[in-house]
Structures are given as C-alpha cells and as structure tokens.
Motif scaffolding. Sequence first.
Motif, mmCIF file in Angstrom:
data_model
loop_
_atom_site.group_PDB
_atom_site.id
_atom_site.type_symbol
_atom_site.label_atom_id
_atom_site.label_comp_id
_atom_site.label_asym_id
_atom_site.label_seq_id
_atom_site.Cartn_x
_atom_site.Cartn_y
_atom_site.Cartn_z
ATOM 1 N N LEU A 194 6.911 10.747 -26.036
ATOM 2 C CA LEU A 194 6.229 9.591 -25.471
ATOM 3 C C LEU A 194 7.169 8.957 -24.454
ATOM 4 O O LEU A 194 8.279 8.549 -24.797
ATOM 5 N N THR A 234 7.316 5.889 -21.799
ATOM 6 C CA THR A 234 6.642 4.670 -21.347
ATOM 7 C C THR A 234 6.942 4.425 -19.873
ATOM 8 O O THR A 234 7.968 4.818 -19.345
ATOM 9 N N ASN A 243 2.577 7.443 -20.716
ATOM 10 C CA ASN A 243 2.141 6.066 -20.958
ATOM 11 C C ASN A 243 2.344 5.213 -19.716
ATOM 12 O O ASN A 243 3.383 5.291 -19.061
ATOM 13 N N ASP A 244 1.352 4.396 -19.436
ATOM 14 C CA ASP A 244 1.464 3.394 -18.390
ATOM 15 C C ASP A 244 0.290 2.446 -18.562
ATOM 16 O O ASP A 244 -0.706 2.776 -19.225
ATOM 17 N N VAL A 296 2.512 -1.743 -23.351
ATOM 18 C CA VAL A 296 3.674 -1.650 -24.243
ATOM 19 C C VAL A 296 4.109 -3.008 -24.760
ATOM 20 O O VAL A 296 4.917 -3.082 -25.697
ATOM 21 N N ILE A 338 0.333 -0.199 -28.971
ATOM 22 C CA ILE A 338 1.324 0.868 -29.132
ATOM 23 C C ILE A 338 1.145 1.554 -30.479
ATOM 24 O O ILE A 338 1.206 2.795 -30.584
ATOM 25 N N ASN A 398 12.078 4.908 -23.860
ATOM 26 C CA ASN A 398 11.713 3.527 -23.557
ATOM 27 C C ASN A 398 12.123 3.216 -22.121
ATOM 28 O O ASN A 398 13.216 2.716 -21.857
ATOM 29 N N ALA A 454 9.642 1.790 -19.722
ATOM 30 C CA ALA A 454 8.837 0.729 -19.106
ATOM 31 C C ALA A 454 9.685 -0.514 -18.872
ATOM 32 O O ALA A 454 10.461 -0.929 -19.728
ATOM 33 N N SER A 466 9.006 -4.627 -25.699
ATOM 34 C CA SER A 466 8.239 -3.382 -25.639
ATOM 35 C C SER A 466 9.013 -2.227 -26.270
ATOM 36 O O SER A 466 8.446 -1.400 -26.994
ATOM 37 N N CYS A 481 7.830 -0.032 -29.529
ATOM 38 C CA CYS A 481 7.668 1.419 -29.482
ATOM 39 C C CYS A 481 8.561 2.103 -30.510
ATOM 40 O O CYS A 481 8.131 3.038 -31.201
#
Length: 253
Positions: free
Chosen positions: A11, A13, A37-38, A65, A71, A90, A92, A122, A126
């Motif tokens: 995953l 982000t 992910n976005d 996130v 999430i 991580n 993002a 975030s 996560c």
Amino acid sequence: MTGRFAGRTALVTGAGRGIGRATALRLAGEGATVVVNDINADGIAQTLAAAADLPGRAVPGQADVTSADEIGALVDQVAAAHGPIDILVNNAGGALPGARWTPVAESTLDDWTGFLSLNLTSAFCCARAVLPGMLDRGRGHIVGVGSISGTNGQVNGAAYAAAKAGMSALVASLAKEYGARGISANGIIVGNAPFPGRPPERQQHLDRAVHLGRVGGYEEFAAAIAFLCSPDASYLSGAMIPVDGGFHRSNLL
C-alpha cells in the motif's frame, strides 16, 4: 512474476503523483501487487495506466488518509481481494487545499492541525490499520517519507516541519515496538525534491546547497524506498536515511 516483491502486497499512500507514483511503479516493476492510494481519482488513473505493462500489478485504492475509518475499510478490502498488506509506504503529505504557509505568530490552530493531520496522523492511522495483519504473519515493512524540514525546520512551515519530525519519531517507535516480531520500520529523509511552481531563484539556491548540484529525481527516492522494503535491508531498523544529494551536510543551510 519475478522480482524482489513477487507475491507481496504493498500500500503506497499519495501514489497519484511524485514520489508516491514513482514508488508504486518501482514496486510493481519488481513484482508486487500495489494498492495505489490517493484522494485524487485522476492521479490514481494515471499511475494505473503507467503500471499497465509492469511485471506486478497496480490496483486503485482511493481513500482519505486523514480518515481512520476510510483507511481501515481500504485495508480490509485489500486483504479480501489481494491478500494482507506486506508493505506500507507512508508517503502522503504536503498541504491540504487552502492550507496556509505562514509564520507561527500568524498561524491558526486550524493551520497547525491541518498539516499534522495530512503529514503525521495519516501515517499513524495507516500503520495502525496494517499492523494486525503483519503481526499475525510475523512479517512486514513500514516505510515513512520524511523531509529535511523535519530536522532543520522551515520558515513559514513550522507545522509541516513538526509533522515531518514526528514521522521520524513514529518510525523509531514502530521499530522499537515491533522489530522483535518481524516488522521493520525505516524511512527516508527527502531533500531538494522536484516541486512544481518553486521559484527558479529558490531552486538555484537549493541546487547550490546540494553536494551533487541538482534536484533529486522521483525515481531516485523510490529506489531508496524499495531498498528499505526489500530483503536487502534485513538488518536495518529504525533508520531514517537522508536521500538528498548531501543537502543535510551543506554549509549553506
């Protein structure tokens, strides 16, 4: 599939652009199933298109996130469809729409909490969501994307800098809490990454401050992240590695 990440689910982000997109493509290029992910659906679509011919595969994972509920739901959906998450990146971060880059005396509490929510809370949400599955299997990699601002501070960006300092502390804490249970936590400290809209004179100053004399490429940051997710980093724990062309050693900072 062949590659270091064949059979693994990752995953990433903030994977709709920049370092996140480059990381998603790097992991998929080495065989992983990558959840892109976005919050931006167009960004996800562009990353998926770029990954179409890679050995692994990329799948969409639109979620906010900053929402623990979103999430948590995404992690459950991924586990059901593609298997439990082995790698969390991580990445993002940045600024929410409307965020203000201001001196501390002119900042509001909303300015402060907005930056912390996107850049630090975030990452906590996560990590907390993927940890149960990693602990059940006794393996996993968590990588945090920090910033040189987190070690040096930032004019008009105290909240962002504080959040990135917190990322380093989160990584160190995860490493201490879960290293003995097969989960690694490491990260990179980014310096002089491409930033659309940065004034040319500011970019020239940054380039002079970097030993290598140039801005870093997204793929260069992604390569370091992939290393930290791989068996090649099997004895790294709690490390935040500067990937900045020597920026952190500059005498111009």
